[in-house]
Design a protein around this motif. Sequence first.
Motif, PDB file in Angstrom:
ATOM      1  N   CYS A   1       0.824  -1.221   0.000  1.00 57.74           N
ATOM      2  CA  CYS A   1       0.000   0.000   0.000  1.00 57.74           C
ATOM      3  C   CYS A   1       0.851   1.261   0.000  1.00 57.74           C
ATOM      4  O   CYS A   1       0.330   2.380   0.046  1.00 57.74           O
TER       5      CYS A   1
ATOM      6  N   ILE B   1       6.038   2.472  -3.758  1.00 57.90           N
ATOM      7  CA  ILE B   1       6.560   1.526  -4.749  1.00 57.90           C
ATOM      8  C   ILE B   1       5.675   0.273  -4.788  1.00 57.90           C
ATOM      9  O   ILE B   1       5.374  -0.271  -5.856  1.00 57.90           O
TER      10      ILE B   1
ATOM     11  N   ASP C   1       0.117  -5.583   4.375  1.00 58.43           N
ATOM     12  CA  ASP C   1       0.546  -4.224   4.729  1.00 58.43           C
ATOM     13  C   ASP C   1      -0.101  -3.834   6.054  1.00 58.43           C
ATOM     14  O   ASP C   1      -1.290  -4.071   6.278  1.00 58.43           O
TER      15      ASP C   1
ATOM     16  N   LEU D   1      -0.506  -0.823   7.117  1.00 58.33           N
ATOM     17  CA  LEU D   1      -1.111   0.511   7.006  1.00 58.33           C
ATOM     18  C   LEU D   1      -0.574   1.459   8.076  1.00 58.33           C
ATOM     19  O   LEU D   1      -1.314   1.986   8.905  1.00 58.33           O
TER      20      LEU D   1
ATOM     21  N   SER E   1       2.397   5.746   6.108  1.00 58.67           N
ATOM     22  CA  SER E   1       2.707   5.846   4.670  1.00 58.67           C
ATOM     23  C   SER E   1       1.980   4.784   3.837  1.00 58.67           C
ATOM     24  O   SER E   1       2.097   4.776   2.613  1.00 58.67           O
TER      25      SER E   1
ATOM     26  N   ARG F   1       5.765  -8.353  11.442  1.00 61.62           N
ATOM     27  CA  ARG F   1       6.291  -8.885  12.712  1.00 61.62           C
ATOM     28  C   ARG F   1       5.338  -9.894  13.335  1.00 61.62           C
ATOM     29  O   ARG F   1       5.601 -10.401  14.424  1.00 61.62           O
TER      30      ARG F   1
ATOM     31  N   ALA G   1       7.990  -3.889   2.586  1.00 61.06           N
ATOM     32  CA  ALA G   1       7.522  -3.192   3.792  1.00 61.06           C
ATOM     33  C   ALA G   1       8.705  -2.622   4.550  1.00 61.06           C
ATOM     34  O   ALA G   1       9.687  -3.323   4.811  1.00 61.06           O
TER      35      ALA G   1
ATOM     36  N   SER H   1      15.925  -3.347  -1.398  1.00 57.39           N
ATOM     37  CA  SER H   1      16.726  -2.462  -0.563  1.00 57.39           C
ATOM     38  C   SER H   1      17.103  -1.199  -1.343  1.00 57.39           C
ATOM     39  O   SER H   1      16.503  -0.900  -2.379  1.00 57.39           O
ATOM     40  N   THR H   2      18.078  -0.503  -0.826  1.00 54.28           N
ATOM     41  CA  THR H   2      18.331   0.858  -1.325  1.00 54.28           C
ATOM     42  C   THR H   2      19.825   1.130  -1.519  1.00 54.28           C
ATOM     43  O   THR H   2      20.670   0.535  -0.827  1.00 54.28           O
TER      44      THR H   2
ATOM     45  N   ASN I   1      13.479   6.827  -6.241  1.00 59.61           N
ATOM     46  CA  ASN I   1      12.367   6.641  -7.170  1.00 59.61           C
ATOM     47  C   ASN I   1      11.525   7.908  -7.278  1.00 59.61           C
ATOM     48  O   ASN I   1      11.410   8.654  -6.314  1.00 59.61           O
TER      49      ASN I   1
ATOM     50  N   LYS J   1       8.103  13.182   0.738  1.00 59.87           N
ATOM     51  CA  LYS J   1       9.310  13.010  -0.061  1.00 59.87           C
ATOM     52  C   LYS J   1       9.428  14.180  -1.045  1.00 59.87           C
ATOM     53  O   LYS J   1       8.431  14.795  -1.410  1.00 59.87           O
TER      54      LYS J   1
END
Length: 351
Positions: free
Chosen positions: A11, A14, A35, A37, A40, A67, A86, A135-136, A194, A203
Amino acid sequence: MTRHILLTGGCGFIGSNFVRFVLRERPGYRVTNLDALTYSGNPENLADIEADSALRDRYRFVKGDIRDADLVQKLMGECNALVHMAAESHVDRSILDARPFVETNVLGTQTLLDGIRRLKHAGKLAGDFRGVHVSTDEVYGSLPLDRPELKFTEETPICGNSPYAASKAASDLLVQAYHHTFGLPLCITRCSNNFGPYQFPEKVIPLFVTNLIEGRKVPLYGDGLNVRDWLHVEDHCEAVLTVLEKGVPGEVYNIGGNNERNNKELTHSILKAMGKPPEMIQPVTDRLGHDRRYAIDPRKLETKLGWRPTRSAWPQALEATVRWYVENPQWWQRVKSGAYRQYYEQQYGRR
Ligand SMILES: NC(=O)c1ccc[n+]([C@@H]2O[C@H](COP(=O)([O-])OP(=O)(O)OC[C@H]3O[C@@H](n4cnc5c(N)ncnc54)[C@H](O)[C@@H]3O)[C@@H](O)[C@H]2O)c1
C-alpha cells in the motif's frame, strides 16, 4: 511459470505501483498484499484495483504486520514468491526516532525470514519458491562530489550513514545470512531514488509539487548540491520483477537509471515544469549527516539479466510525474489532510 507473490508493503508508493505493474504485465500472476497501514500505507492507492471484479481472483489485501510470525507463515504457505518492500522509509523520520526503523526494517525482516525458514524446515515451502528483498543504494553510504567516475557497485562495502540506511543494511545482511545458512533462495535489489505517482508527499518531489500548488515555498536543504540518481518507479518495478524471475539466489543487483541530478537542479526543473519563479525556493538548514552523493552502477543487472530503464528519461518523465500530482489533487489532499486514514475503516469496518 505462474507466480503467487506475497508482497509486503504493497500500500506504499513503490508497492502500489508494483501491484499495478504485475497485474498488468503478468496476466497469470496473483498478488497477496500484506501491509500494516502505517502512516505511509494508503489503501486508496489501490482502491480501483480492489473494486475491479475482473481482478478479484488475482489480488488480495491483508491488513497485518510483518512482525506477526503466525500470519507471515500462513500467507507464505499460500504463495510461491516473496517481494519484501515493507519498511519505514523516510530518512528524516529516522533521524527524529530510529526505533520504528529497527523494529520494522530489522526485526520485521528477521520475522519474515524466520517464517520462510520454518516453512522450509516443515517441508511446506513451495518447491519453486523465490524471493526478492527490496533495498536501497543508501546502504552504500556517500560518494564525493569531485569524483564523478565513482559509482556504487554490488561490491561496494555496506556503510549506511543514516539510521534508515543502517536499518536497511542490517536487513540486507540478515537476508544474506538466511540465504547462506538456511539456503533460502533470495536476492537483494538496491535501487536509487524513485519518482512517480502515489509517492507520500513528505518526499521531495511530491512535497515540492503540492506545496507549489498550494502557493507555499519549497524547502531546499543546505547548499542544494547533494546528488541523487533518479529512476521512475515503473522501471524499478520492472527490475524487481526481472530479478524475481531471473536472478541468481544469493546475489545482489543494483538498480539505477544513470540519471544523477543535484537537489538544486531538481528543484529548478520542478519550478520550470510548473511555471513558478525561483523565489519560491526557501533555503533551510541541512539535514543532519546528509549524504553528499549517490550514484548506482547498474551494469550487472543490465548485462546479466537484460534489464534497462525505459521510463526515466529526463526531464519528460519528471514532467509527467509533476502532471500526475497536478491532475490528481483529490489523492494528495486526502493524504495531506489525513482523511486517507479513514478509508480502510469506511471500506472494511473496524478490524
Ligand atoms: N522510495 C524510494 O526512492 C526507494 C528507493 C530504493 C529502495 N526503496 C525501498 O523500497 C521499499 C518501499 O519504499 P516506499 O518508498 O514505497 O515506502 P513507503 O513508505 O511508501 O511504503 C512502505 C509500506 O510499508 C508498510 N509497512 C511499514 N511497516 C510495516 C510492517 N511492520 N508490516 C507491514 N507493512 C508495513 C507501510 O504501511 C507502507 O505501505 C522500502 O523497503 C524502501 O527501503 C525505496
